[in-house]
Every structure is written in structure tokens, then in C-alpha cells.
Design a protein around this motif. Structure first.
Motif, PDB file in Angstrom:
ATOM      1  N   PHE A   1       0.833  -1.192   0.000  1.00 58.01           N
ATOM      2  CA  PHE A   1       0.000   0.000   0.000  1.00 58.01           C
ATOM      3  C   PHE A   1       0.872   1.247   0.000  1.00 58.01           C
ATOM      4  O   PHE A   1       2.077   1.193   0.277  1.00 58.01           O
ATOM      5  CB  PHE A   1      -0.951   0.022   1.204  1.00 58.01           C
ATOM      6  CG  PHE A   1      -0.280   0.250   2.539  1.00 58.01           C
ATOM      7  CD1 PHE A   1      -0.202   1.525   3.086  1.00 58.01           C
ATOM      8  CD2 PHE A   1       0.263  -0.806   3.255  1.00 58.01           C
ATOM      9  CE1 PHE A   1       0.404   1.741   4.312  1.00 58.01           C
ATOM     10  CE2 PHE A   1       0.860  -0.607   4.481  1.00 58.01           C
ATOM     11  CZ  PHE A   1       0.942   0.669   5.019  1.00 58.01           C
TER      12      PHE A   1
ATOM     13  N   ALA B   1       0.640   5.308   1.490  1.00 57.74           N
ATOM     14  CA  ALA B   1      -0.113   6.244   2.321  1.00 57.74           C
ATOM     15  C   ALA B   1       0.482   7.637   2.173  1.00 57.74           C
ATOM     16  O   ALA B   1       1.699   7.805   2.204  1.00 57.74           O
ATOM     17  CB  ALA B   1      -0.069   5.803   3.782  1.00 57.74           C
TER      18      ALA B   1
ATOM     19  N   ILE C   1      -4.929   6.165   1.378  1.00 52.24           N
ATOM     20  CA  ILE C   1      -4.256   4.873   1.460  1.00 52.24           C
ATOM     21  C   ILE C   1      -4.588   4.127   0.174  1.00 52.24           C
ATOM     22  O   ILE C   1      -5.718   3.668  -0.022  1.00 52.24           O
ATOM     23  CB  ILE C   1      -4.709   4.074   2.696  1.00 52.24           C
ATOM     24  CG1 ILE C   1      -4.480   4.891   3.971  1.00 52.24           C
ATOM     25  CG2 ILE C   1      -3.979   2.740   2.759  1.00 52.24           C
ATOM     26  CD1 ILE C   1      -5.061   4.251   5.224  1.00 52.24           C
TER      27      ILE C   1
ATOM     28  N   ARG D   1      -9.019   2.254  -2.689  1.00 49.90           N
ATOM     29  CA  ARG D   1      -8.519   3.353  -1.862  1.00 49.90           C
ATOM     30  C   ARG D   1      -9.336   3.467  -0.590  1.00 49.90           C
ATOM     31  O   ARG D   1     -10.543   3.230  -0.569  1.00 49.90           O
ATOM     32  CB  ARG D   1      -8.587   4.669  -2.643  1.00 49.90           C
ATOM     33  CG  ARG D   1      -8.260   5.906  -1.820  1.00 49.90           C
ATOM     34  CD  ARG D   1      -8.007   7.095  -2.702  1.00 49.90           C
ATOM     35  NE  ARG D   1      -6.761   6.932  -3.441  1.00 49.90           N
ATOM     36  CZ  ARG D   1      -6.379   7.713  -4.443  1.00 49.90           C
ATOM     37  NH1 ARG D   1      -7.155   8.694  -4.832  1.00 49.90           N
ATOM     38  NH2 ARG D   1      -5.230   7.512  -5.048  1.00 49.90           N
TER      39      ARG D   1
ATOM     40  N   SER E   1       3.782   4.206   9.042  1.00 50.61           N
ATOM     41  CA  SER E   1       2.765   3.280   8.543  1.00 50.61           C
ATOM     42  C   SER E   1       3.470   1.972   8.214  1.00 50.61           C
ATOM     43  O   SER E   1       4.619   1.959   7.771  1.00 50.61           O
ATOM     44  CB  SER E   1       2.066   3.849   7.306  1.00 50.61           C
ATOM     45  OG  SER E   1       2.971   4.055   6.253  1.00 50.61           O
TER      46      SER E   1
ATOM     47  N   VAL F   1      -1.687   2.830  10.177  1.00 46.20           N
ATOM     48  CA  VAL F   1      -1.229   4.177   9.823  1.00 46.20           C
ATOM     49  C   VAL F   1      -1.368   5.052  11.068  1.00 46.20           C
ATOM     50  O   VAL F   1      -2.471   5.238  11.581  1.00 46.20           O
ATOM     51  CB  VAL F   1      -2.048   4.769   8.659  1.00 46.20           C
ATOM     52  CG1 VAL F   1      -1.556   6.179   8.328  1.00 46.20           C
ATOM     53  CG2 VAL F   1      -1.970   3.878   7.422  1.00 46.20           C
TER      54      VAL F   1
END
Length: 436
Positions: A70, A72, A83, A118, A132, A147
Motif C-alpha cells: 500500500f 499512504a 491509502i 482506496r 505506517s 497508519v
């Protein structure tokens, strides 16, 4: 900006970061993870999400059925945390994200393009991502995205964004744009997303086609009213009612840009109108403005110079909607400017003004209008060069009175019937003008 040495930063991820131009932290693909995101079918699932903390430090956690990479990062205007994920199925409770704690006011989630999903955390002010990370499944616990957010001030936030922008652009050799794939319809909802391969229907001579475009949708709720009314819901309800009215007349064909809770970019909404060779494009919205005393409907037509400051601010706000899905408009601004000076564009603007006047005349007896019922601004969604286009603000969700009527089926029926009459009169005028 700190990048974990254990996790490789792919060129694709850096391009995405540069396109967003506002990255705050990168935590990318796990070692050995495939570069191409999985399709939604059979994709990992987000099975739970929660927020904990206070107004100085807040943690967001998402439980996953399998680990995923992912990205962020934070954005401003409004302040939020993005994200970005590969294709993920969301199996969260319906109320997930509505009531949260600490720095996060609410969060939302959904697919935004082919192979991409997302999560958006709306924050109560400027925040920075302290760290994160991804937790692998262990001891009977699922994989988790974590996060951690910390409160900051506007100056520190701006400094971080400026530094991250410079780093991202340097990493891509100054490339400021990236082509974002067209959003893919969710399984079972193909009709609402209007894929490019859908054939354009041929119409009998003289038969007209209207494209109705309910604003926002999917991960983008639009404005939120006092009683948590979401703009995307009320404009869809109105759009479907208008479609029913027009089809009942048997005189007009109708295409919806979306018929359910799906996200569609502004450019794709315009593309729908052009691909179907629409005779009229009607975007439906119900925004918020400063001051609860402002209420009533307004009909906007396209102009590169806004009719007033309020129209300009509203257009700017709506045009930023695509940032929710990472689609940026700047790459097409020069082409759009060239189109706007074309004679065809001028003719479409003239027709749009004629329709707007008829719509105001028909709707005024059944619903209040603002002090300036007709305005103009540079809405991206109105920029189809060969389709007369208007944007109708049905009312303001910042007004308790407007919010109440937007949720009233009887009111929607009356206003839809009035607009349907305006559409019929507009087309009747055109047919008469084109008759030998």
C-alpha cells in the motif's frame, strides 16, 4: 521522508506519488509481491477497520484477509489521508467509517480504477503520517495495515508537502503526470459505469437523447448535510426520477452516467455524453456553501470566466473531485482551452443557455431558486465541446430547508416533472428551428 529499506520502491509507485504531488510517506509492495494488482474477483478483502486515539495522535487499522502492499500520503484542501491499495474487496460493516475518533472525522473506501482501491481518512485539520506499516498474519490474527497520524500546523504541513513534491519529481525526472486507467465497474454493476466498448445506439431521425449525470458516487460522497444526508445519494435519487419521467413520455432516450453508487471521473462523465452523441447533458448536484441562509436551486452553464466569486469557488471545489481517485486534470487543460475557442463549442454554449432559461422558468413555480438562478463557471464536467451541457444545483445541503426537501420524494417528483417539461420544450424549439 523516510522509506523503509526492506521494501523496494517501484517506479509505478513513485509515478503515482508524483501525480498526487502530495505524498507524505511511502510503504510499498512486499518483497516478492507481483507488480500487477490482482483483479477484484478473488482479491484480498478488508474485513474490519477502526480508529483509536485522541486529538494529538491517532491510529487507523484495517484488517485484511491477506497481506497487500500500500501507499499512504496526505492531501490538503480538504485535509485527508489517502491509502492506495491494489484491488481489494471491502467487507466492512455498513456503518464503518461514519463515527470515528481523534484526528479522523470519518473514513470511506472503495474501488477507484482497474486494479486499484482506496481508503480515504478525512481529518479534522492538518496531520502528518508518523509511520505506517503492514503486520503479517500471526497467532490467529489477520494481516493489518496500520497508519499512525500526528497533529501538526499548517506551516509544517506545507513544508512537508513541498519537500515530498520535490523528492517525488526528482525521482521521476520531473514527470508531473501519469495516465490513470478508467474506473472499472464493480461486478454486477457494469451498466452504470458505461464502459468505452459499449456501442452507441442509433436513433430515429428527430429522436433526442439526454445524458443525466448524478454527481459524485462510490468513494466520493460529495457534500454532507446536517442530518448526514450524502450528496451522492440525493442526486442519484433525483436523476433516476428524472429518467423515469422522460422515459414515460416516450419522446426522449436517456443514458445515466451512473445508476448506482459507483465512482466515475469527471472526464469519463464528459466522455459518456460524447460517445452517445447526446443532445443534452445535465449534471445534478447538491453542494454546500458558507452560511446556512443560502438556499435554493441554481443552473450553471460553462464559462472560463465565472459569473461571480461564489460560482468560481463552487466550480473549483467540484473540479477537485477527481483527486479522490487520483485523476488529475492539469494534463488536459491546454487541449480543453483549444477546444473552447472552437465554433462548435460556442454553439453548444448557446444551446445550453437556452435550455437553462427554460429550466428556470419551469422549475421556479415548484422550488425556490437562489438570488442568481443562472450562473456560469468553468466546471470540467460541462466541457464536452459538441454537447449542450448544464450543471443543476438542486439546493444546498448546508441549508436545513434544502436538505429536508432533497430527501422528499414528492418534491423530487415535482421538480423532475418541471425539468422534463423544460427538456421537451427545448427539443421542440430545436426541431422547429431545424424544420425547412
Amino acid at each position: 521522508m523516510r522509506i523503509s529499506k526492506a521494501l523496494p520502491v517501484t517506479p509505478a509507485a513513485v509515478r503515482l506519488l508524483a501525480s498526487a504531488v502530495m505524498a507524505a510517506l511511502i510503504l510499498l509492495v512486499l518483497p516478492g509481491a507481483p507488480a500487477k494488482a490482482a483483479e477484484t474477483s478473488g482479491a484480498p478483502s478488508a474485513i474490519a477497520a477502526r480508529v483509536a486515539g485522541d486529538e494529538n495522535r491517532t491510529r487507523f487499522v484495517a484488517d485484511l484477509s491477506a497481506p497487500v502492499g500500500f501507499t499512504a500520503y496526505v492531501l490538503a484542501d480538504p485535509y485527508r489521508v489517502m491509502i492506495d491499495l491494489p484491488a481489494v474487496a471491502f467487507a466492512l460493516a455498513p456503518e464503518a467509517g461514519r463515527s470515528t475518533l481523534g484526528l479522523v472525522s470519518e473514513f470511506r473506501y472503495g474501488p477507484v480504477a482497474e486494479g486499484r482501491s482506496r481508503i480515504v481518512l478525512d481529518t479534522r485539520g492538518p496531520v502528518l503520517i508518523e509511520k505506517s506499516f503492514l503486520l503479517e498474519p500471526a497467532a490467529g490474527q489477520p494481516a493489518r495495515i496500520v497508519v499512525d497520524l500526528v497533529r501538526t500546523d499548517e506551516k509544517a504541513f506545507a513544508r512537508r508537502l513541498k519537500a515530498d513534491e520535490a523528492l517525488a519529481l526528482a525521482a521521476t525526472g520531473g514527470a508531473a503526470g501519469v495516465i490513470i486507467p478508467k474506473p472499472k465497474p464493480r461486478p454486477g454493476r457494469e451498466a452504470s459505469a458505461l464502459p468505452e466498448e459499449e456501442p452507441v445506439r442509433t436513433r430515429p431521425e428527430g429522436r433526442r437523447l439526454v445524458v443525466i449525470d448524478p454527481g459524485h458516487g462510490g468513494i466520493d460522497p460529495g457534500a454532507i448535510g446536517f442530518h448526514k444526508t450524502r450528496e451522492k445519494d440525493v442526486v442519484l435519487a433525483y436523476g433516476l426520477e428524472l429518467k423515469r419521467m422522460l422515459e414515460a413520455s416516450g419522446k426522449v432516450d436517456v443514458v445515466m452516467t451512473r445508476s448506482d453508487d459507483s465512482f466515475l471521473s469527471l472526464r469519463d462523465r464528459v466522455r459518456v455524453a460524447r460517445e452517445h452523441q447526446a443532445d443534452l447533458f445535465i449534471a445534478i448536484h447538491a453542494d454546500t456553501v458558507r452560511g446556512p441562509e443560502a438556499r435554493g436551486a441554481t443552473i450553471y452553464t460553462l464559462s472560463e470566466t465565472a459569473s461571480d466569486a461564489e460560482a468560481e469557488a463552487l466550480a473549483h471545489k467540484e473540479n477537485r473531485a477527481d483527486i479522490i481517485a487520483g485523476v488529475h486534470l492539469e494534463a488536459e487543460s491546454e487541449a480543453v482551452t483549444d477546444i473552447l475557442i472552437d465554433l462548435l463549442q460556442r454553439e453548444s454554449k448557446t444551446h445550453a443557455l437556452v435550455f437553462a432559461k427554460k429550466a428556470v422558468a419551469e422549475m421556479k413555480p415548484v422550488t425556490p431558486f437562489t438570488g442568481k438562478p443562472m450562473r456560469s463557471a468553468g466546471f470540467v464536467v460541462l466541457k464536452a465541446p459538441d454537447v449542450p451541457s448544464v450543471l443543476v444545483e438542486l439546493g444546498y445541503l448546508s441549508s436545513r430547508q434544502d436538505e429536508k426537501q432533497l430527501n422528499d420524494p414528492a418534491w423530487r417528483e415535482r421538480v423532475a416533472k418541471a425539468m422534463a417539461r423544460a427538456i421537451e420544450k427545448f427539443f421542440s424549439r430545436q426541431l422547429a428551428a431545424n424544420s425547412p
